[in-house]
Design a protein around this motif. Structure first.
Motif, PDB file in Angstrom:
ATOM      1  N   VAL A 162      -7.945  -7.735  -0.536  1.00 38.98           N
ATOM      2  CA  VAL A 162      -7.913  -6.167  -0.341  1.00 38.98           C
ATOM      3  C   VAL A 162      -8.451  -5.806   0.867  1.00 38.98           C
ATOM      4  O   VAL A 162      -9.748  -6.185   1.209  1.00 38.98           O
ATOM      5  N   GLY A 174       0.745  -1.215   0.007  1.00 41.31           N
ATOM      6  CA  GLY A 174      -0.005  -0.014   0.154  1.00 41.31           C
ATOM      7  C   GLY A 174       0.899   1.284  -0.011  1.00 41.31           C
ATOM      8  O   GLY A 174       1.837   1.240   0.193  1.00 41.31           O
ATOM      9  N   GLY A 221      -9.855  -2.472   2.932  1.00 45.06           N
ATOM     10  CA  GLY A 221      -9.965  -1.018   2.833  1.00 45.06           C
ATOM     11  C   GLY A 221     -10.124  -0.418   4.416  1.00 45.06           C
ATOM     12  O   GLY A 221     -11.076  -0.622   5.105  1.00 45.06           O
ATOM     13  N   ASN A 248      -0.784  -1.725  -8.183  1.00 48.22           N
ATOM     14  CA  ASN A 248      -0.741  -2.958  -8.763  1.00 48.22           C
ATOM     15  C   ASN A 248       0.224  -2.710 -10.255  1.00 48.22           C
ATOM     16  O   ASN A 248       0.801  -3.434 -10.666  1.00 48.22           O
ATOM     17  N   VAL A 288      -5.482  -0.201   1.595  1.00 50.08           N
ATOM     18  CA  VAL A 288      -5.922   1.168   0.881  1.00 50.08           C
ATOM     19  C   VAL A 288      -6.621   1.794   1.949  1.00 50.08           C
ATOM     20  O   VAL A 288      -7.511   1.450   2.780  1.00 50.08           O
ATOM     21  N   GLN A 333      -4.352 -11.811  -4.287  1.00 52.84           N
ATOM     22  CA  GLN A 333      -4.546 -10.739  -3.185  1.00 52.84           C
ATOM     23  C   GLN A 333      -5.775 -10.680  -2.550  1.00 52.84           C
ATOM     24  O   GLN A 333      -6.681 -11.194  -3.082  1.00 52.84           O
ATOM     25  N   LEU A 371     -12.104  -9.821  -6.650  1.00 51.39           N
ATOM     26  CA  LEU A 371     -11.147  -9.764  -5.569  1.00 51.39           C
ATOM     27  C   LEU A 371     -11.719  -9.459  -4.217  1.00 51.39           C
ATOM     28  O   LEU A 371     -12.789  -9.061  -3.949  1.00 51.39           O
ATOM     29  N   HIS A 404      -3.492  -6.032   0.089  1.00 52.19           N
ATOM     30  CA  HIS A 404      -3.380  -4.704  -0.367  1.00 52.19           C
ATOM     31  C   HIS A 404      -4.225  -3.863   0.568  1.00 52.19           C
ATOM     32  O   HIS A 404      -5.394  -4.069   0.565  1.00 52.19           O
ATOM     33  N   PHE A 449     -12.830  -8.511  -0.414  1.00 51.85           N
ATOM     34  CA  PHE A 449     -12.842  -7.318   0.147  1.00 51.85           C
ATOM     35  C   PHE A 449     -13.191  -7.319   1.259  1.00 51.85           C
ATOM     36  O   PHE A 449     -14.045  -7.958   1.867  1.00 51.85           O
ATOM     37  N   PHE A 467      -5.112   2.095  -5.671  1.00 50.78           N
ATOM     38  CA  PHE A 467      -5.275   0.694  -5.758  1.00 50.78           C
ATOM     39  C   PHE A 467      -4.531   0.472  -7.344  1.00 50.78           C
ATOM     40  O   PHE A 467      -3.722  -0.566  -7.279  1.00 50.78           O
ATOM     41  N   ILE A 519     -14.065  -3.268  -6.443  1.00 51.94           N
ATOM     42  CA  ILE A 519     -13.182  -4.545  -6.039  1.00 51.94           C
ATOM     43  C   ILE A 519     -13.590  -5.548  -6.516  1.00 51.94           C
ATOM     44  O   ILE A 519     -13.018  -6.633  -6.885  1.00 51.94           O
TER      45      ILE A 519
END
Length: 422
Positions: free
Chosen positions: A277, A164, A279, A260, A242, A275, A302, A240, A304, A256, A297
């Motif tokens: 993700v 990130g 938040g 990537n 964010v 991955q 992916l 990841h 989330f 994001f 997302i």
């Protein structure tokens, strides 16, 4: 200071020289040669030390040499073997050939690696006695130890890598789910080196790495994170993170995409790594922003998870998903050794050669010949023909003729001997 690359020079020990000696004992009617062999030179060996976490020890010392073998002695006594040099490195260190960039070994397990072999000891004159040569006044020199320049690269062994932008909450998350104590501050680039922590979820555990924040252009050398992208290469799974609240004035979707793109620019293989993700800072984000990012997302197929690392809201479901995903993934990547390009010695003529003669034995020396001998299978006819061509093209045969060699004389090239045929 965290140091994860180093270039060093290795020199294994030279073999000891053979001894020229003759028995001279009272009441012994016939003596004879009794010179012993030289000892083998010490090797240079790498071993893993789990108490080390960086390559900082190599910043100030760049040359490493093992002990030479001792020369042979009288009464057929062998010289003492040179002491090997053991070099300790952190687990996960790659050993690469500096000239080619090829991987020689991955120091990820407990197996030692011999990076440079010590030279063999030379024969004493007792080996050269024959019915027609009863008083050999010569012995073999020891073979030089291997020399090579290598590059060390530390690639951390972690199951999960936190990715990130700076100040999105990676260090805060790691500090709340493990015993790791990364530096946390309300400013960018608080993390200046990777930090590892062990995370336990039920009866499972895994290693999580906090990678210094990346910015746009990281894959080409911009910012701090480019120096640490190598540590993500072993990670089986990327989380990841964010800043979904946009508290730094950036758009989370753009963040994001940017990170990537940097992964893809550094390594296409890395961009394909699984991955999840997260938040972060959802406790201060409005619902519309969360819903917008979630839709983005999920459109990319992916997983989330909205979380707040500071309050630990939503962290448990994230860790459970991480543990479940890791259970289905292959183990941490181990880099296989790469074959070094084989030099074509036929194309390189007029190399440095010395020829000396003792009692009908012609000794040929030249450090490059050690590599030739190592590449030849003397039991194979085609390989033997290749060896003969190299000797002719490089001028070895011409040097022998100049030295006065005759058919049937013995030629000795380090630990290889053969009869000369004109």
């Amino acid at each position: 200071m965290f140091v994860d690359t180093a270039k060093i020079m290795l020199k294994a020990g030279d073999g000891g020289n053979g001894c020229v000696s003759f028995r001279r004992e009272k009441y012994v009617a016939a003596g004879g040669p009794d010179g012993g062999d030289g000892g083998k030179g010490g090797d240079i060996i790498f071993e893993v030390d789990d108490n080390l976490s960086t390559l900082s020890d190599f910043r100030y010392k760049r040359k490493y040499a093992a002990e030479n073998g001792e020369n042979g002695k009288q009464k057929k006594s062998f010289g003492r073997r040179g002491k090997s040099l053991v070099i300790k490195v952190p687990r996960g260190t790659l050993i690469k050939d500096e000239a080619t960039g090829k991987v020689l070994h991955d120091m990820s397990n407990d197996e030692p690696y011999v990076a440079a072999q010590g030279g063999k000891g030379g024969w004493g004159n007792c080996h050269f006695a024959t019915p027609t040569r009863q008083v050999p006044r010569f012995a073999k020199s020891g073979i030089p130890g291997e020399e090579r320049e290598i590059r060390l690269e530390l690639k951390l062994l972690a199951d999960v890598g936190l990715l990130g932008f700076p100040n999105v909450g990676k260090s805060t998350l790691l500090s709340t789910v493990s015993e790791a104590k990364p530096v946390i501050g309300n400013y960018p680039f608080t993390t200046l080196s990777p930090v590892l922590g062990v995370v336990r979820v039920g009866d499972r555990s895994f290693v999580m790495a906090d990678i210094p924040g990346l910015i746009e252009g990281a894959s080409t050398g911009v910012g701090l994170g480019h120096a640490f992208l190598r540590h993500v290469e072993r990670c089986r799974l990327l989380v990841h993170i964010v800043d979904i609240s946009g508290s730094e004035g950036r758009d989370p979707i753009q963040d994001f995409e940017t990170i990537n793109a940097e992964l893809s620019g550094y390594s296409p293989e890395l961009s394909e790594r699984p991955q999840i993700v997260a938040g972060n800072k959802c406790d201060i984000a409005d619902e519309e922003a969360v819903a917008r990012f979630r839709a983005f997302i999920e459109e990319k197929k992916l997983p989330f998870f909205p979380i707040s690392a500071a309050t630990q809201n939503g962290v448990t479901p994230l860790l459970q998903a991480v543990a479940a995903k890791l259970a289905a993934l292959p183990p941490i990547k181990i880099f296989a050794p790469e074959e070094l390009p084989q030099e074509d010695f036929e194309k390189h003529a007029e190399r440095e050669i010395t020829v000396t003669e003792h009692d009908g034995v012609y000794f040929v020396e030249g450090r490059w010949l050690l590599n030739v001998i190592g590449s030849v299978n003397f039991q194979d006819y085609e390989s033997l023909q290749y060896f003969q061509r190299v000797l002719r093209n490089s001028g070895v045969i011409d040097k022998l003729v100049e030295a006065g060699i005759h058919e049937g004389d013995t030629v000795s090239i380090y630990d290889v001997e053969f009869d000369y045929v004109g």
